[in-house]
Design an enzyme around this catalytic site. Structure first.
Site, PDB file in Angstrom:
ATOM      1  N   HIS A   1       0.418   7.882   3.802  1.00 19.94           N
ATOM      2  CA  HIS A   1       1.120   7.060   4.825  1.00 19.94           C
ATOM      3  C   HIS A   1       2.837   7.765   4.678  1.00 19.94           C
ATOM      4  CE1 HIS A   1      -2.261   5.642   5.607  1.00 19.94           C
ATOM      5  NE2 HIS A   1      -2.695   5.025   3.556  1.00 19.94           N
TER       6      HIS A   1
ATOM      7  N   ASP B   1       0.959  -0.946   0.205  1.00 21.25           N
ATOM      8  CA  ASP B   1      -0.149   0.305  -0.031  1.00 21.25           C
ATOM      9  C   ASP B   1       0.944   0.978  -0.141  1.00 21.25           C
ATOM     10  OD1 ASP B   1      -1.595   2.170   0.934  1.00 21.25           O
ATOM     11  OD2 ASP B   1      -3.220   1.435   1.779  1.00 21.25           O
TER      12      ASP B   1
ATOM     13  N   GLY C   1      -4.943   1.984   7.363  1.00 19.02           N
ATOM     14  CA  GLY C   1      -5.900   1.939   8.627  1.00 19.02           C
ATOM     15  C   GLY C   1      -5.714  -0.044   8.609  1.00 19.02           C
TER      16      GLY C   1
ATOM     17  N   ILE D   1      -0.147   9.684   8.446  1.00 20.21           N
ATOM     18  CA  ILE D   1      -0.998   8.923   9.103  1.00 20.21           C
ATOM     19  C   ILE D   1      -0.725   7.526   9.178  1.00 20.21           C
ATOM     20  CG2 ILE D   1      -2.943  10.108  10.277  1.00 20.21           C
ATOM     21  CD1 ILE D   1      -4.691   8.652   7.813  1.00 20.21           C
TER      22      ILE D   1
END
Length: 298
Positions: free
Chosen positions: A193, A188, A211, A208
């Protein structure tokens, strides 16, 4: 409108061949915090090839995460700015144990498009199977800010009643400051990120954590504490992403066992059960991260 719901729903499924090796499984496990302490026999199940077990959430990145959330944004009828996209929720149903290495066919389609007013929600469903039959079914709910308001179906709320009573277990799981940089190597590569500039454009002060990294860390905590470390007991796992984690923060994971004779109106076989989970950030007054989270198990 960048999202043409009718076109997205009418589009045929896309299939892709995916492969993975034991090294991919080990990298994923390290990306969700396995291997601490490095010599702990319970952790070696996730890191040492001679005794490797596959945490079922690896299915979300098998084949380097393709097809995944970003791939879903290239479906017919979908043309959106990646900076406005968030992963809203994830579900996974296991048909068989995920092999340590393998090859399979992943078939994806947009199963639903919902109008939430200020945003749209795309439901990307992926069926994965190999020569022996179905392996798993995954469903990603993709939240696209600023793309709602066309008068479409709002869809189900999916909210569950809060678990009652004190949790059976509460564990804290720290994340590393470089956790997102390690986790993204499983496939990903969304710059949200890793790239501070992109994160600011998306409305965050800094990159961040994925998830799905939190998703994997949470399932590992449930397996290790309530399922005797047996990854094969997991039957399904679903969550709603309710908040963000900044790399370096601590996940506070609360778990409640459910053992009623009947759940969801259907009698369950002896030995089957569910674990309800809530995840928050310890350093921010238990700010919610994962909600409506359920692990079904044998």
């Amino acid at each position: 409108m960048p999202i043409d719901a009718a076109k997205a729903l009418a589009a045929g499924p896309r299939s892709a061949e995916i492969t993975w090796t034991a090294k991919d499984v080990q990298l994923y496990h390290l990306g969700i915090g396995a291997g601490r302490p490095a010599t702990d026999p319970d952790e070696l199940r996730y890191t040492l090839e001679s005794r490797l077990h596959v945490l079922p959430s690896f299915a979300t990145v098998a084949g380097a995460g393709a097809p995944g959330v970003i791939a879903g944004l290239s479906m017919p009828g979908v043309d959106v700015d990646l900076a406005g996209v968030l992963h809203g929720g994830q579900s996974l149903r296991l048909h068989r144990a995920v092999p340590v290495q393998g090859s399979a066919t992943a078939t994806s389609r947009i199963a639903a498009v919902y109008d939430k007013g200020s945003a749209a929600v795309l439901v990307l469903r992926t069926e994965v199977g190999d020569a022996e039959g179905p392996l798993w079914t995954g469903e990603a709910r993709i939240f696209v800010r600023g793309e709602g308001g066309w008068g479409g179906d709002r869809g189900p709320s999916g909210r569950l009643a809060e678990p009652s009573g004190e949790p059976d277990r509460v564990v804290d799981r720290p994340t590393r400051p470089d956790q997102a940089l390690l986790y993204r190597l499983s496939g990903d590569y969304n710059p949200l990120h890793a790239d501070p500039e992109f994160a600011r454009r998306a409305g965050f002060d800094r990159p961040i954590l994925h998830g799905l990294c939190t998703y994997g860390m949470t399932l590992k905590a449930v397996v290790d504490t309530l399922l005797d470390g047996d990854v094969g007991r997991v039957r399904s796992y679903t969550t709603r992403f309710a908040g963000v984690v900044r790399p370096g923060e601590t996940l506070r994971i609360r778990m409640w066992r459910e053992r009623p004779a009947e759940q969801d109106g259907q009698a369950r076989r002896a030995g089957e059960g569910r674990v309800r989970v809530a995840v928050a950030v310890a350093e921010r007054d238990d700010a919610p991260v994962l909600a409506d989270t359920v692990v079904e198990h044998s």
